[in-house]
Design a protein around this motif. Structure first.
Motif, PDB file in Angstrom:
ATOM      1  N   LEU A   1      12.351  10.490 -18.133  1.00 17.73           N
ATOM      2  CA  LEU A   1      12.663   9.432 -19.093  1.00 17.73           C
ATOM      3  C   LEU A   1      11.822   8.190 -18.814  1.00 17.73           C
ATOM      4  N   ALA A   2      11.695   7.828 -17.542  1.00 19.89           N
ATOM      5  CA  ALA A   2      10.878   6.665 -17.193  1.00 19.89           C
ATOM      6  C   ALA A   2       9.422   6.880 -17.592  1.00 19.89           C
ATOM      7  N   ALA A   3       8.905   8.106 -17.385  1.00 21.64           N
ATOM      8  CA  ALA A   3       7.526   8.399 -17.781  1.00 21.64           C
ATOM      9  C   ALA A   3       7.363   8.298 -19.294  1.00 21.64           C
ATOM     10  N   TRP A   4       8.369   8.766 -20.032  1.00 23.07           N
ATOM     11  CA  TRP A   4       8.328   8.666 -21.496  1.00 23.07           C
ATOM     12  C   TRP A   4       8.356   7.203 -21.944  1.00 23.07           C
ATOM     13  N   MET A   5       9.182   6.389 -21.299  1.00 18.59           N
ATOM     14  CA  MET A   5       9.231   4.969 -21.629  1.00 18.59           C
ATOM     15  C   MET A   5       7.908   4.286 -21.320  1.00 18.59           C
ATOM     16  N   GLU A   6       7.288   4.667 -20.212  1.00 20.65           N
ATOM     17  CA  GLU A   6       5.989   4.095 -19.851  1.00 20.65           C
ATOM     18  C   GLU A   6       4.922   4.479 -20.873  1.00 20.65           C
ATOM     19  N   LEU A   7       4.958   5.716 -21.325  1.00 21.61           N
ATOM     20  CA  LEU A   7       3.992   6.155 -22.341  1.00 21.61           C
ATOM     21  C   LEU A   7       4.179   5.374 -23.639  1.00 21.61           C
TER      22      LEU A   7
ATOM     23  N   GLY B   1       0.798  -1.218   0.000  1.00 14.64           N
ATOM     24  CA  GLY B   1       0.000   0.000   0.000  1.00 14.64           C
ATOM     25  C   GLY B   1       0.831   1.268   0.000  1.00 14.64           C
ATOM     26  N   TRP B   2       1.978   1.238   0.650  1.00 10.55           N
ATOM     27  CA  TRP B   2       2.813   2.437   0.747  1.00 10.55           C
ATOM     28  C   TRP B   2       3.409   2.840  -0.594  1.00 10.55           C
ATOM     29  N   THR B   3       3.339   1.975  -1.598  1.00  6.30           N
ATOM     30  CA  THR B   3       3.868   2.317  -2.933  1.00  6.30           C
ATOM     31  C   THR B   3       2.831   3.009  -3.803  1.00  6.30           C
ATOM     32  N   GLN B   4       1.632   3.250  -3.271  1.00  6.54           N
ATOM     33  CA  GLN B   4       0.550   3.774  -4.093  1.00  6.54           C
ATOM     34  C   GLN B   4       0.485   5.295  -4.141  1.00  6.54           C
ATOM     35  N   ASN B   5       1.301   5.986  -3.344  1.00  2.56           N
ATOM     36  CA  ASN B   5       1.251   7.449  -3.406  1.00  2.56           C
ATOM     37  C   ASN B   5       2.015   7.947  -4.640  1.00  2.56           C
ATOM     38  N   ARG B   6       1.812   9.198  -4.981  1.00  2.69           N
ATOM     39  CA  ARG B   6       2.324   9.745  -6.234  1.00  2.69           C
ATOM     40  C   ARG B   6       3.854   9.687  -6.315  1.00  2.69           C
ATOM     41  N   LEU B   7       4.539  10.069  -5.232  1.00  4.85           N
ATOM     42  CA  LEU B   7       5.995  10.096  -5.259  1.00  4.85           C
ATOM     43  C   LEU B   7       6.565   8.684  -5.403  1.00  4.85           C
ATOM     44  N   ALA B   8       6.012   7.743  -4.627  1.00  4.22           N
ATOM     45  CA  ALA B   8       6.494   6.365  -4.710  1.00  4.22           C
ATOM     46  C   ALA B   8       6.245   5.781  -6.093  1.00  4.22           C
ATOM     47  N   GLU B   9       5.141   6.124  -6.708  1.00  2.40           N
ATOM     48  CA  GLU B   9       4.854   5.617  -8.053  1.00  2.40           C
ATOM     49  C   GLU B   9       5.868   6.120  -9.065  1.00  2.40           C
ATOM     50  N   ARG B  10       6.345   7.370  -8.892  1.00  6.95           N
ATOM     51  CA  ARG B  10       7.376   7.883  -9.804  1.00  6.95           C
ATOM     52  C   ARG B  10       8.685   7.101  -9.636  1.00  6.95           C
ATOM     53  N   VAL B  11       9.015   6.777  -8.386  1.00  9.38           N
ATOM     54  CA  VAL B  11      10.233   6.004  -8.138  1.00  9.38           C
ATOM     55  C   VAL B  11      10.075   4.592  -8.694  1.00  9.38           C
ATOM     56  N   CYS B  12       8.900   3.989  -8.499  1.00  8.71           N
ATOM     57  CA  CYS B  12       8.637   2.663  -9.062  1.00  8.71           C
ATOM     58  C   CYS B  12       8.775   2.675 -10.582  1.00  8.71           C
ATOM     59  N   GLN B  13       8.301   3.725 -11.196  1.00  8.38           N
ATOM     60  CA  GLN B  13       8.388   3.844 -12.654  1.00  8.38           C
ATOM     61  C   GLN B  13       9.843   3.867 -13.107  1.00  8.38           C
TER      62      GLN B  13
ATOM     63  N   GLY C   1      12.257   2.391 -11.544  1.00 13.04           N
ATOM     64  CA  GLY C   1      12.742   1.038 -11.364  1.00 13.04           C
ATOM     65  C   GLY C   1      12.309   0.099 -12.462  1.00 13.04           C
ATOM     66  N   ARG C   2      11.165   0.351 -13.073  1.00 13.77           N
ATOM     67  CA  ARG C   2      10.690  -0.510 -14.156  1.00 13.77           C
ATOM     68  C   ARG C   2      11.546  -0.358 -15.407  1.00 13.77           C
ATOM     69  N   TYR C   3      12.221   0.769 -15.543  1.00 13.33           N
ATOM     70  CA  TYR C   3      13.068   1.014 -16.730  1.00 13.33           C
ATOM     71  C   TYR C   3      14.494   1.292 -16.247  1.00 13.33           C
ATOM     72  N   SER C   4      15.001   0.348 -15.471  1.00 10.02           N
ATOM     73  CA  SER C   4      16.273   0.566 -14.784  1.00 10.02           C
ATOM     74  C   SER C   4      17.440   0.742 -15.743  1.00 10.02           C
ATOM     75  N   LEU C   5      17.460   0.008 -16.864  1.00 12.34           N
ATOM     76  CA  LEU C   5      18.582   0.126 -17.789  1.00 12.34           C
ATOM     77  C   LEU C   5      18.644   1.525 -18.382  1.00 12.34           C
ATOM     78  N   GLU C   6      17.527   1.997 -18.894  1.00 14.41           N
ATOM     79  CA  GLU C   6      17.505   3.313 -19.524  1.00 14.41           C
ATOM     80  C   GLU C   6      17.805   4.421 -18.510  1.00 14.41           C
ATOM     81  N   VAL C   7      17.227   4.292 -17.315  1.00 20.22           N
ATOM     82  CA  VAL C   7      17.432   5.322 -16.288  1.00 20.22           C
ATOM     83  C   VAL C   7      18.875   5.302 -15.789  1.00 20.22           C
TER      84      VAL C   7
END
Length: 383
Positions: A355-361, A296-308, A310-316
């Motif tokens: 960059l992570a947000a762009w990759m997610e899009l 549940g603690w990963t659901q806030n806006r800031l944590a979601e940006r950090v999670c994003q 992490g999902r694109y760790s190579l590019e970031v």
């Protein structure tokens, strides 16, 4: 959970990438709050452990669904992608450092970044680059990941079917490597800064944790203060934190540190992943998992940006490597003013998040255009 992913894994991968970027910028004030200042381990251990976790989790599913040889082929394909990225990233990093060196008159950034070998022996440096022997500062984690992922193609079936046996062999190799002087060749001091023969243990432990996470286990319902392993791990973290903080005051450290303990503890080798570093990270991972069992603690806006991130760790990670010397150049041009140091550190993280947000899009656009029922590539889950 997103597409079967545990957001906690993505969060800590993203946080490790932020810490690595801050640690790579000299004199950065925000580098004082990164993991390395509060214990024996740092973000590198987090990065390698979670790389093993994500890789084994993804490719073991591929092996179960499509067989070993297909999983092996996809692991090697991913390894090749990482190798090509390493070559191009190194070329880009050299261009940035040489450009920055022309504008910063007070420091030799080429020497500081470990690029003197390319200046003095350019032809040999190109060969060493292709053989992963030429690794300037900031570049060490990627070659390590390349070697460890390539090795996974061989041990993956054993990891799934005989996890404890693989851990036992990995531990034996880890213990023998410093004693036997095992490492891979490199320029400068002749060995890799991150010795893959010792760091493989952390990668294997990450993979073992991934396999364990897929098996049902009965949770320990006792309060945390009554769980001996948790208490022991927490005490170790506190002691390690006190010792690490004492390094800020060498006179006090030398006065209060018993000589016997000092002789046993030092030097704490990062190259060979000193046991106290390894145990510190494992204790930290265990305590963190116990204190944050839910998502549940990963659901806030800031944590979601950090999670994003992490999902694109190579590019970031690659962007962080490029941004670090640029931030260092801007800080030097501003005479290392604290305001500029804070600005470059924060802007760098914003750009990495963008960059992570762009990759997610882009991923969502690709999913929208994909034929119904067509699966995503497993590499998207092993980033």
């Amino acid at each position: 959970m997103l597409n079967g992913r545990d957001p906690r894994i993505d969060f800590f991968r993203g946080l490790a990438l932020i810490f690595i970027f801050w640690d790579h910028v000299p004199h950065n004030p925000l580098g004082l709050i990164t993991l390395r200042n509060f214990g024996f381990s740092d973000a590198a251990e987090v990065f390698v452990f979670l790389a093993g976790f994500a890789s084994v989790l993804a490719y073991s599913k591929v092996m179960q669904r499509e067989g070993y040889w297909i999983a092996c082929l996809k692991i090697l394909r991913r390894t090749w992608v990482l190798y090509v990225v390493h070559i191009f990233l190194l070329a880009l990093l050299m261009g940035i450092v040489f450009y920055a060196n022309n504008h910063v008159q007070t420091r030799d950034l080429v020497a500081e970044m470990g690029l003197t070998h390319f200046v003095t022996h350019p032809q040999q440096a190109l060969t060493d680059e292709l053989l992963l022997r030429f690794k300037p500062n900031l570049m060490d984690p990627l070659p390590l990941y390349i070697v460890l992922l390539a090795g996974l193609s061989v041990v993956l079936p054993l990891m799934v079917r005989a996890t404890w046996a693989v851990i036992g062999v990995s531990l034996a190799v880890y213990l023998m490597a410093p004693w036997m002087g095992w490492n891979l060749r490199a320029i400068a001091d002749g060995v890799w800064y991150f010795n893959p023969i010792t760091w493989q243990l952390l990668f294997v432990l990450g993979g073992a944790a991934a396999i364990h996470s897929q098996r049902p286990t009965a949770p320990d319902t006792r309060p945390l203060p009554r769980q001996p392993l948790f208490v022991a791990a927490a005490i170790y973290l506190v002691v390690a934190g006190v010792i690490t903080l004492s390094w800020l005051w060498p006179d006090i450290h030398d006065a209060v540190m018993p000589a016997t303990l000092s002789n046993w503890l030092y030097p704490i080798s990062k190259t060979d992943l000193s046991p106290v570093r390894l145990v510190h990270f494992l204790a930290l991972a265990y305590v963190t998992a116990k204190l944050l069992p839910g998502r549940g603690w990963t659901q806030n806006r800031l944590a979601e940006r950090v999670c994003q991130m992490g999902r694109y760790s190579l590019e970031v990670f690659c962007l962080g490597v490029v941004l670090a010397p640029l931030a260092d150049m801007l800080n030097a041009l501003a005479n290392d003013a604290v305001a500029m140091q804070l600005l470059t550190a924060l802007v760098g993280v914003v750009l990495m998040s963008a960059l992570a947000a762009w990759m997610e899009l882009n991923k969502r656009l690709n999913q929208a255009s994909r034929a119904p029922g067509e699966p995503a590539l497993p590499e998207q889950h092993a980033r």
